[in-house]
Design a protein around this motif. Structure first.
Motif, mmCIF file in Angstrom:
data_model
loop_
_atom_site.group_PDB
_atom_site.id
_atom_site.type_symbol
_atom_site.label_atom_id
_atom_site.label_comp_id
_atom_site.label_asym_id
_atom_site.label_seq_id
_atom_site.Cartn_x
_atom_site.Cartn_y
_atom_site.Cartn_z
ATOM 1 N N TYR A 106 0.779 -1.216 0.124
ATOM 2 C CA TYR A 106 -0.054 -0.098 -0.213
ATOM 3 C C TYR A 106 0.862 1.091 0.014
ATOM 4 O O TYR A 106 0.545 2.100 -0.462
ATOM 5 C CB TYR A 106 -0.996 0.029 1.303
ATOM 6 N N GLY A 113 -6.647 -0.354 -3.738
ATOM 7 C CA GLY A 113 -7.737 -0.452 -2.800
ATOM 8 C C GLY A 113 -7.853 -1.818 -2.028
ATOM 9 O O GLY A 113 -8.181 -1.644 -0.945
ATOM 10 N N LEU A 155 -8.132 -3.893 2.907
ATOM 11 C CA LEU A 155 -8.597 -2.712 2.394
ATOM 12 C C LEU A 155 -8.347 -1.383 2.742
ATOM 13 O O LEU A 155 -8.001 -1.193 3.890
ATOM 14 C CB LEU A 155 -10.317 -2.697 2.990
ATOM 15 N N SER A 156 -8.251 -0.708 1.593
ATOM 16 C CA SER A 156 -7.628 0.623 2.027
ATOM 17 C C SER A 156 -8.562 1.528 2.545
ATOM 18 O O SER A 156 -9.821 1.526 2.278
ATOM 19 C CB SER A 156 -7.342 1.306 0.396
ATOM 20 N N MET A 159 -10.036 4.152 0.319
ATOM 21 C CA MET A 159 -11.018 3.567 -0.650
ATOM 22 C C MET A 159 -12.382 3.442 -0.083
ATOM 23 O O MET A 159 -13.626 3.769 -0.231
ATOM 24 C CB MET A 159 -10.639 2.288 -0.873
ATOM 25 N N ALA A 183 -15.448 -0.819 -6.016
ATOM 26 C CA ALA A 183 -13.978 -0.101 -5.954
ATOM 27 C C ALA A 183 -13.529 -0.101 -7.425
ATOM 28 O O ALA A 183 -12.754 0.961 -7.673
ATOM 29 C CB ALA A 183 -13.263 -1.275 -5.223
ATOM 30 N N TRP A 188 -10.158 2.224 -8.220
ATOM 31 C CA TRP A 188 -9.202 1.589 -7.347
ATOM 32 C C TRP A 188 -8.772 0.277 -8.056
ATOM 33 O O TRP A 188 -9.426 -0.438 -8.848
ATOM 34 C CB TRP A 188 -9.905 1.168 -6.070
#
Length: 291
Positions: A106, A113, A155-156, A159, A183, A188
């Motif tokens: 990340y 995302g 999971l971001s 996002m 997403a 993403w």
């Protein structure tokens, strides 16, 4: 390079105490400690859990996506995390560098995302249905995909703040697809990273008594919510034919048919169909939103 802070969400019904204890221990052994761990009890008080985690007992069973939403909301409101990892309560992290690898992924790509882990049994084998692409012959092939595994993923937070969390009313089945399509539609990326392994016993999704009904209902809801009108009959037609070929029991077919009708007659939530450019993007990634 600034490394994102990791949060963890685990949802349990209290039916797998030994597996849950082992999972929490594997989270604690990571060489990058999580900023926060939220344990959500779906209709369970969590009184037997002694681990130092944020416990959120619920009086009723909200289903998998509903329970995850409670944990996600707690971490989002804390402001302490940048990436949230969600893990099945009968899974196990067999390596101690999973969170460090997630951090680096990340940090290197702000457009990332969702990251899908590889799910493997105690022998290291991955079922074809656990590889999030149509060509599932090689579970070690890394790359961008259009879907992800609910059992183990990251999971971001940016996002989630943009597209929202799980469709809680799905309760069980296809909630991952709904989130993945949202997403992708927002631009993403979804990455399948086989080096991130969640050990999980080999199972069949049909072990759940509500499997046929909910997956059929939610498939219709998904199409109604997310697909352009022209694609809805094609998508549902393909899945009708596939399920007629796959389901071997009369009771399963009846439950599936009842769920399909329920999906056409009941509210599915707000409709926001994906853009046609998202359809094309998914097609280029190897899986158009038709199958």
């Amino acid at each position: 390079m600034s490394l994102p802070r990791i949060g963890v969400v685990i949802v349990t019904m209290g039916t797998r105490p030994r597996e849950l204890d082992a999972l929490i221990a594997s989270v604690a052994k990571q060489d990058v400690p999580p900023a926060r761990v939220a344990l959500v009890g779906n209709a369970t008080p969590l009184t037997d859990v002694s681990a130092d985690v944020t416990k959120i007992p619920l009086e009723e069973n909200l289903g998998c996506p509903g329970g995850r939403n409670v944990g996600l909301q707690a971490l989002l409101e804390s402001g302490d995390v940048d990436v949230i990892i969600e893990l099945d309560d009968d899974g196990l992290l067999i390596a101690d560098d999973v969170f460090r690898k997630v951090q680096r992924l990340y940090a290197a790509d702000p457009a990332l995302g969702i990251t899908s882990f590889r799910v493997a049994d105690e022998h290291g084998e991955t079922q074809r249905r656990h590889v999030p692409r149509l060509r599932a012959d090689d579970p070690m092939r890394r790359g961008l995909v259009t879907a992800f595994l609910g059992g183990g993923h990251a999971l971001s937070v940016p996002m989630l703040n943009e597209i929202g969390t799980w469709p809680g009313h799905f309760f069980f089945g296809h909630e991952e697809t709904d989130l993945a399509w949202r997403a992708l539609d927002a631009g993403w990326k979804i990455l399948y990273e086989p080096e991130l392994v969640l050990q999980h016993p080999k199972t069949s999704p049909a072990r759940h008594p509500v499997y046929y009904r909910f997956t059929a209902r939610n498939r219709v809801w998904l199409a109604r919510r997310r697909l352009p009108f022209l694609l809805i009959p094609v998508y549902l037609g393909v899945w009708i034919l596939l399920n007629l070929a796959r389901i071997r029991s009369v009771s399963g077919l009846k439950a599936w048919g009842a769920g399909f009708l329920e999906g056409t007659r009941t509210p599915c939530g707000p409709r926001k169909p994906m853009k046609w450019r998202t359809v094309w993007r998914m097609t280029r990634l190897g899986r158009p939103p038709l199958i």
